[in-house]
Design a protein around this motif. Structure first.
Motif, short mmCIF file in Angstrom:
data_model
loop_
_atom_site.label_atom_id
_atom_site.label_comp_id
_atom_site.label_asym_id
_atom_site.label_seq_id
_atom_site.Cartn_x
_atom_site.Cartn_y
_atom_site.Cartn_z
N ASP B 39 0.83 -1.20 0.00
CA ASP B 39 0.00 0.00 0.00
C ASP B 39 0.88 1.26 0.00
OD1 ASP B 39 -2.61 0.77 -0.09
OD2 ASP B 39 -2.68 1.27 2.06
N GLN B 42 2.63 1.79 -3.27
CA GLN B 42 1.69 2.32 -4.28
C GLN B 42 1.56 3.84 -4.12
OE1 GLN B 42 -2.17 0.50 -4.09
NE2 GLN B 42 -2.72 1.19 -6.14
N ARG B 45 4.61 5.60 -5.46
CA ARG B 45 4.59 5.68 -6.92
C ARG B 45 3.58 6.71 -7.40
NH1 ARG B 45 5.80 -0.08 -9.60
NH2 ARG B 45 5.63 1.20 -11.44
N LYS B 46 2.49 6.83 -6.68
CA LYS B 46 1.49 7.83 -7.04
C LYS B 46 2.05 9.24 -6.86
CE LYS B 46 -3.30 9.02 -6.66
NZ LYS B 46 -4.59 8.80 -6.04
#
Ligand SMILES: [Zn+2]
Lengths: 191, 155
Positions: B39, B42, B45-46
């Motif tokens: 999580d 992610q 990366r966002k």
């Protein structure tokens, strides 16, 4: 990112070949202006600092001794110039008015098939990202910009900010954590 | 909020390609099994995607002209400073052109003056002759006095 041939150009300039400097200037002009712009989100300030950076490179001239990649060296100069500018009083007075579009040098990325509504949304999002970056302390901002936009390694950023790799790792970690907090709306409540 | 995993501090250097091969493989395996890290990764990366989705920056049309103007000003200052330093070391030499000009000026003035004085010099010598005559006359008077004294001596 620059290559070792940039060092060769700088050595040629150190020996008096001004055309070598012109080539370096053209190769790095936009990169340095963009870097300074992302630091302040103000075109006037970014260009003023960039001129200072290139003038320092020019003045270094005959005294230049390659100790690192040329790009590492010129971005070290740019980073210190930006951090100095950040310390100056005048910026503190100006920061509140930056949200206006006046100081913006940014151009929208050419049409990528977005609707008018999507374009407006992405413009707003970019503004939020800019404001979040500007809210970071100078060292965190510099470390993140050097990492994300210029692709420097922790070791190189350490040389540029005069600190250890471990300290850079910690700066980048804290910088990203702060950005996530500032951009919480993009990440949802769980983050 | 999920409890932070003890391995979460590897995620930033993993994303930045700063981990040695062995640790990199460890993180890859760990991301398969740890939901909290998956999580978090992610989100990282966002965040990177958000930063990369940025506008291009344009350069003012005046930027180059202003920069080269500053370079010219620097070169001019450098030249002036170099001349000052040279003058500091060789100030005697620095006076040479001043001295030469002064000599030239004095020289030309002197030649001009002597030319105009040539006429006056002849007059001067005529007058000297008159003075000499005057002396003769004076001497005559003196001789008279002396002859007078001579008379007294004779008494
Ligand atoms: Zn984990």
């Amino acid at each position: 990112m620059g290559t070792d041939s940039d060092i060769e150009l700088m050595i040629r300039f150190a020996k008096g070949d001004e055309s070598a400097f012109r080539m370096l200037y053209m190769a790095y002009r936009n990169k340095i202006i963009t870097y300074c712009y992302r630091f302040f989100y103000d075109q006037g300030v970014a260009e003023e600092i960039s001129q200072e950076v290139f003038l320092k490179v020019y003045k270094a001239g005959s005294g230049y001794r390659p100790t690192a990649r040329f790009s590492t060296w010129i971005f070290t100069i740019a980073t210190h110039a930006c951090l100095n500018e950040l310390r100056r009083e005048k910026y503190r007075h100006r920061v509140d008015s930056i949200d206006s579009e006046e100081g913006s040098a940014a151009r929208d990325i050419p049409d990528r098939g977005e609707s008018a509504h999507e374009r407006m949304e992405s413009r707003e999002r970019r503004k939020r990202v800019g404001a979040a970056l500007r809210s970071l302390p100078g060292n965190q901002r510099a470390a993140l910009l050097l990492r994300e936009y210029q692709g420097f390694s922790y070791k190189e950023i350490g040389e540029q900010l005069n600190m250890s790799e471990a300290a850079v790792k910690s700066l980048i970690f804290r910088g990203r954590e702060n950005l996530k907090i500032a951009l919480y709306s993009e990440f949802g409540e769980d983050s | 909020m999920n409890r932070p995993c003890p391995h979460s501090d590897l995620l930033n250097p993993y994303m930045d390609g700063e981990l040695p091969e062995e640790k990199r493989r460890f993180v890859e395996d760990h991301l398969e099994s740890c939901l909290a890290c998956a999580d978090e990764f992610q989100n990282l990366r966002k965040l990177r995607d958000l930063l990369m989705d940025c506008e291009e920056v344009s350069v003012s049309p005046d930027f180059d002209r202003l920069f080269w103007k500053k370079v010219d000003a620097f070169e001019e200052k450098k030249l002036k400073n170099a001349f000052r330093r040279w003058l500091g070391k060789n100030w005697r030499l620095g006076f040479a052109p001043v001295f030469a000009t002064a000599v030239l000026l004095i020289g030309t003035t002197f030649v001009k003056d002597t030319r105009t004085m040539m006429g006056r010099e002849t007059m001067f010598f005529d007058q000297m002759e008159l003075f000499q005559d005057f002396d003769v006359v004076n001497n005559l008077d003196l001789l008279e006095d002396v002859s007078g004294d001579g008379d007294l001596e004779g008494l």
